[in-house]
Design a protein around this motif. Sequence first.
Motif, PDB file in Angstrom:
ATOM      1  N   GLY A 176      16.991  20.114   7.368  1.00  0.00           N
ATOM      2  CA  GLY A 176      15.786  19.707   6.655  1.00  0.00           C
ATOM      3  C   GLY A 176      14.691  19.263   7.607  1.00  0.00           C
ATOM      4  O   GLY A 176      13.549  19.736   7.540  1.00  0.00           O
ATOM      5  N   ALA A 177      15.045  18.365   8.532  1.00  0.00           N
ATOM      6  CA  ALA A 177      14.074  17.891   9.523  1.00  0.00           C
ATOM      7  C   ALA A 177      13.699  19.002  10.499  1.00  0.00           C
ATOM      8  O   ALA A 177      12.544  19.116  10.907  1.00  0.00           O
ATOM      9  CB  ALA A 177      14.632  16.692  10.278  1.00  0.00           C
ATOM     10  N   ARG A 178      14.668  19.836  10.828  1.00  0.00           N
ATOM     11  CA  ARG A 178      14.373  20.959  11.739  1.00  0.00           C
ATOM     12  C   ARG A 178      13.272  21.842  11.136  1.00  0.00           C
ATOM     13  O   ARG A 178      12.362  22.311  11.821  1.00  0.00           O
ATOM     14  CB  ARG A 178      15.646  21.781  11.964  1.00  0.00           C
ATOM     15  CG  ARG A 178      15.553  22.807  13.088  1.00  0.00           C
ATOM     16  CD  ARG A 178      16.941  23.305  13.469  1.00  0.00           C
ATOM     17  NE  ARG A 178      16.884  24.252  14.574  1.00  0.00           N
ATOM     18  CZ  ARG A 178      17.111  25.549  14.475  1.00  0.00           C
ATOM     19  NH1 ARG A 178      17.412  26.072  13.295  1.00  0.00           N
ATOM     20  NH2 ARG A 178      17.057  26.338  15.524  1.00  0.00           N
ATOM     21  N   ASP A 179      13.345  22.030   9.821  1.00  0.00           N
ATOM     22  CA  ASP A 179      12.365  22.876   9.140  1.00  0.00           C
ATOM     23  C   ASP A 179      10.988  22.210   9.064  1.00  0.00           C
ATOM     24  O   ASP A 179       9.976  22.847   9.338  1.00  0.00           O
ATOM     25  CB  ASP A 179      12.863  23.249   7.741  1.00  0.00           C
ATOM     26  CG  ASP A 179      12.066  24.405   7.146  1.00  0.00           C
ATOM     27  OD1 ASP A 179      11.861  25.417   7.849  1.00  0.00           O
ATOM     28  OD2 ASP A 179      11.632  24.295   5.992  1.00  0.00           O
ATOM     29  N   THR A 180      10.935  20.934   8.705  1.00  0.00           N
ATOM     30  CA  THR A 180       9.628  20.275   8.605  1.00  0.00           C
ATOM     31  C   THR A 180       8.985  20.121   9.979  1.00  0.00           C
ATOM     32  O   THR A 180       7.763  20.228  10.115  1.00  0.00           O
ATOM     33  CB  THR A 180       9.736  18.896   7.910  1.00  0.00           C
ATOM     34  OG1 THR A 180      10.709  18.086   8.573  1.00  0.00           O
ATOM     35  CG2 THR A 180      10.113  19.041   6.446  1.00  0.00           C
ATOM     36  N   LEU A 181       9.779  19.881  11.001  1.00  0.00           N
ATOM     37  CA  LEU A 181       9.256  19.733  12.367  1.00  0.00           C
ATOM     38  C   LEU A 181       8.672  21.047  12.880  1.00  0.00           C
ATOM     39  O   LEU A 181       7.544  21.090  13.371  1.00  0.00           O
ATOM     40  CB  LEU A 181      10.365  19.248  13.308  1.00  0.00           C
ATOM     41  CG  LEU A 181      10.826  17.796  13.112  1.00  0.00           C
ATOM     42  CD1 LEU A 181      12.228  17.595  13.666  1.00  0.00           C
ATOM     43  CD2 LEU A 181       9.848  16.816  13.771  1.00  0.00           C
ATOM     44  N   ARG A 182       9.434  22.132  12.737  1.00  0.00           N
ATOM     45  CA  ARG A 182       8.949  23.422  13.260  1.00  0.00           C
ATOM     46  C   ARG A 182       7.763  23.910  12.438  1.00  0.00           C
ATOM     47  O   ARG A 182       6.839  24.538  12.962  1.00  0.00           O
ATOM     48  CB  ARG A 182      10.088  24.456  13.313  1.00  0.00           C
ATOM     49  CG  ARG A 182      10.628  24.960  11.980  1.00  0.00           C
ATOM     50  CD  ARG A 182       9.963  26.218  11.480  1.00  0.00           C
ATOM     51  NE  ARG A 182      10.197  26.413  10.053  1.00  0.00           N
ATOM     52  CZ  ARG A 182       9.448  27.203   9.309  1.00  0.00           C
ATOM     53  NH1 ARG A 182       8.415  27.852   9.800  1.00  0.00           N
ATOM     54  NH2 ARG A 182       9.695  27.335   8.015  1.00  0.00           N
TER      55      ARG A 182
END
Length: 367
Positions: free
Chosen positions: A228-234
């Motif tokens: 989830g965080a990987r997606d919002t960060l990228r």
Amino acid sequence: MTTLKRTPLFPVYEKYGAKTIDFGGWDLPVQFSSITLEHEAVRTKAGLFDVSHMGEVEVKGEGAYLYLQRLTTNDLSKLEVGQAQYSVFCYPDGGTVDDLLVYKYADDHYLLVINAGNIDKDYAWMQEHLSEGVQIENISPQTAQLAIQGPLAESILQKLTDTDLSEIGVFRFKRNVVIDGIATLVSRTGYTGEDGFEIYLDSDKAIQLWDRLLEVGKPEGLVPCGLGARDTLRFEAKLPLYGQELGKDISPIEAGIGFAVKVDKEVPFIGQEALKAQKENGAPRKLVGIEMIDRGIPRTHYPVFVGEEQIGEVTTGTQSPTLKKNVGLALIKSEYAAVGTELEVEIRGKRLKAVVAATPFYKRPKK
């Protein structure tokens, strides 16, 4: 019922409170604490990701260089030993097979890092175009990958190795880096918009290193992070995700990664003519940022309109944890791509106002 694939770290997910989901056939953590907390940890301190589902393929032999020059869009002649390059596999029509990283070990030896959901497809593509004097091997099953990302990533990882990590520049790597007694390859490419490292190691050592990193990083605020965080960060950094911003019907030019497409390199590559035409004449569609004016969150595949004409669709959208705004990326007709253009996004049957916004939504502060 299909059995989901698992990474070598699956046995310790529960210990760290992971909530898992089916991600392209893999049973992976979407979050450990909360997506927002994990996102903020990476932006301000550091986060640790299990990215062992990613694929790794070794390419060896005297023909390796020419083979990869024909297969990838970027110019391999510019790559030095110890350097990594972002590149793309394309179909003859310019559509995307996959985006990938190429690591140069030697003139006749490379490592390719490919997307998890595309491992079988990419390997088949590579076999289909295999040339004489080249050997390829899918080493994904025996390879684990951890990513430590964030402004404190270097100081935390440095605690476990004698190798001076400050000597590894951006898009560079070192082999045989010993971390906590484990032989690894360490690179500095990143997929979050922050500084950080990727650590490649044998699968059977993954749990040991994961536990140790979280132990030594805890005082500095290191937390385990999920998809989830990987997606919002990228997404905030406008880094594309295959299957959303890239696909067989979306070219790298349309997706805004034309910098990785060198249409005039000496060795012709698959898709070159189609991509050269798009570079010279402009692509019919363009990936843009959008910011909602009306209340609503744009989500993947939501249609985008100007008047009664559907001009494209959202590829990724969310409430940005950093900006606290409802924003998205959308692939739309190029004539509507200017910043400030007013659009409408159809959300649950209602047309809501939005505007084309400048991207990336986030750039890390300069030191």
